[in-house]
Write an enzyme that holds these catalytic residues in place. Structure first.
Site, PDB file in Angstrom:
ATOM      1  N   ASP A 174       0.876  -1.168   0.000  1.00  0.00           N
ATOM      2  CA  ASP A 174       0.000   0.000   0.000  1.00  0.00           C
ATOM      3  C   ASP A 174       0.917   1.223   0.000  1.00  0.00           C
ATOM      4  O   ASP A 174       1.607   1.490   0.985  1.00  0.00           O
ATOM      5  CB  ASP A 174      -0.883  -0.062   1.255  1.00  0.00           C
ATOM      6  CG  ASP A 174      -1.850   1.116   1.375  1.00  0.00           C
ATOM      7  OD1 ASP A 174      -1.563   2.177   0.800  1.00  0.00           O
ATOM      8  OD2 ASP A 174      -2.871   0.970   2.065  1.00  0.00           O
ATOM      9  N   LYS A 199      -6.232  10.233  -0.821  1.00  0.00           N
ATOM     10  CA  LYS A 199      -5.229  10.991  -0.071  1.00  0.00           C
ATOM     11  C   LYS A 199      -4.398  11.855  -1.020  1.00  0.00           C
ATOM     12  O   LYS A 199      -4.946  12.722  -1.672  1.00  0.00           O
ATOM     13  CB  LYS A 199      -4.389  10.020   0.762  1.00  0.00           C
ATOM     14  CG  LYS A 199      -5.219   8.932   1.480  1.00  0.00           C
ATOM     15  CD  LYS A 199      -6.130   9.481   2.551  1.00  0.00           C
ATOM     16  CE  LYS A 199      -7.138   8.457   3.077  1.00  0.00           C
ATOM     17  NZ  LYS A 199      -6.582   7.184   3.547  1.00  0.00           N
TER      18      LYS A 199
END
Ligand SMILES: *Cc1c(COP(=O)(O)O)cnc(C)c1O
Length: 387
Positions: A174, A199
């Site tokens: 990730d 994000k």
């Protein structure tokens, strides 16, 4: 797909940097569900928009190009991308997973995937011997986050990728905290990279999106089969906004990173601050490994205050940062892992990972850094004053 050039050039010129039909400077938003088939015996390139949407495809090609992979896929959320990566595996399979992963990933593994029969062993992936020791004959993958969340622990990506190759496992990571601007795990031998594009990639705290990139076409095909079957696809509006966000990733994240480094050093000198976690600090554990595999410390700084009261007081006292879940926006975001990102993690597990009641996570935005510093200082003063 264009050949790799400098990352900034690739950000400004994604593979579809102009519309082939009109020359338009951005990919149109194809707000469609279906496509007319002139020859019903041989379906055309596009038949149904769960399977293929040109706007989503433009984003998928863009992220594949940035990460240097064969295939990119866009999902309705970061968790849909993460879950899709785990759905490659079946009942009885086993994965070795970092013990400092995103709280939602911990939750999906320990509830949904446990029920599905996929077993996970959580280890400190910064300790390669611990990773090696956790591998069983049923193990199919190693899954890591570096820097991890929220204590920014570092894992050696090239070493994990080499171990995975040696044992014929998939290496999955990730890469949300770094984004392809700062860290490109596929180039270090990883097989799959996932992102919460919510994000830094989209970057404006205005949508939820996830991305996955596979290094080779076969792994890409497996992910794509799950995406198309499960249907957790990103809609065209959000795909377009994510494409727009990507174009300024370089200037945003570099500026945020500059401020984060200044604030990390400043926080380390404040008497109320017990500890600062920031991979850009020379004394951060794994700093040398991080420097080798990433081009900066990123824009997330975690720090610990002595007590829950001080942490809560600081959050109530700040005026600039949002006090919120999430990170990677143009505005600074102050999060409280104990009740937010890691609320799904049992208190005992949290404590073992250094996620104390005094721990705060600051995602540094584009505000003037002196203003941020002054705001944090006045909030620390306010938090320390007797009520
Ligand atoms: C936010 C986040 C996720 C989940 O992404 P969503 O877009 O919220 O579903 C996964 N991993 C990390 C590291 C994150 O920060």
């Amino acid at each position: 797909m264009s050949t790799p050039r400098d990352i900034d050039t690739r950000l400004a010129h994604p593979p579809q940097d102009r519309d082939p039909r009109t020359g338009a400077s951005s990919c149109p938003i194809y707000q469609v569900s279906t496509y007319h088939q002139p020859d019903p015996e041989h379906l055309a390139r596009y038949d149904y928009a769960r399977s293929d949407n040109p706007t989503r495809e433009a984003l998928e090609e863009a992220v594949a190009n940035l990460e240097g992979g064969a295939r990119g896929l866009a999902f309705a959320s970061g968790m849909a991308a993460v879950s899709t990566a785990f759905m490659i595996f079946g009942t009885g399979d086993h994965v070795v997973v970092g013990n400092d992963i995103y709280g939602g990933t911990f939750r999906v593994l320990t509830t949904i995937f446990r029920r599905w029969g996929l077993n996970a062993t959580l280890v400190d992936t910064g300790d390669l011997e611990a990773v090696r020791a956790a591998i069983t004959p049923q193990t199919k993958a190693i899954y890591v986050e570096t820097p991890s969340n929220p204590t920014l622990r570092i894992t050696d990506l090239a070493a994990v990728a080499a171990l995975a190759r040696e044992r014929e496992l998939l290496a999955i990571t990730d890469n949300t905290f770094m984004s392809p601007l700062l860290q490109r795990p596929l180039e270090l031998g990883f097989d799959i990279v996932v992102h919460s594009a919510t994000k830094f990639i989209a970057g404006h705290s205005d949508l939820i999106a996830g991305l996955a990139v596979a290094r080779d076409a076969e792994t890409g095909r497996r992910l794509r089969q799950i995406q198309n079957s499960m249907g957790a696809i990103l809609g065209p509006q959000d795909a377009w906004l994510t494409l727009r966000g990507l174009k300024t990733l370089g200037v945003r994240l570099r500026q945020e990173q500059r401020s984060a480094e200044i604030l990390a050093r400043w926080l380390a000198g404040q008497p109320e601050v017990v500890r600062v976690y920031y991979p850009g600090l020379e004394d951060h554990p794994g700093h040398d490994i991080h420097r080798r595999q990433a081009s900066g410390g990123g824009a997330v700084v975690s720090f610990e205050l002595a007590t829950r009261e001080l942490a809560v007081g600081l959050m109530k006292g700040v005026r600039l940062p949002l006090v919120a879940v999430s990170l990677g926006g143009v505005e600074s975001i102050l999060s409280y892992p104990a009740t937010m990102s890691h609320a799904a993690m049992p208190a005992g597990e949290r404590a073992a990972r250094g996620i104390t009641d005094g721990l705060l996570r600051l995602s540094v935005g584009l505000e003037d850094v002196a203003d941020l510093q002054a705001d944090l200082r006045q909030a620390l003063d306010a938090a320390a004053r007797p009520q």
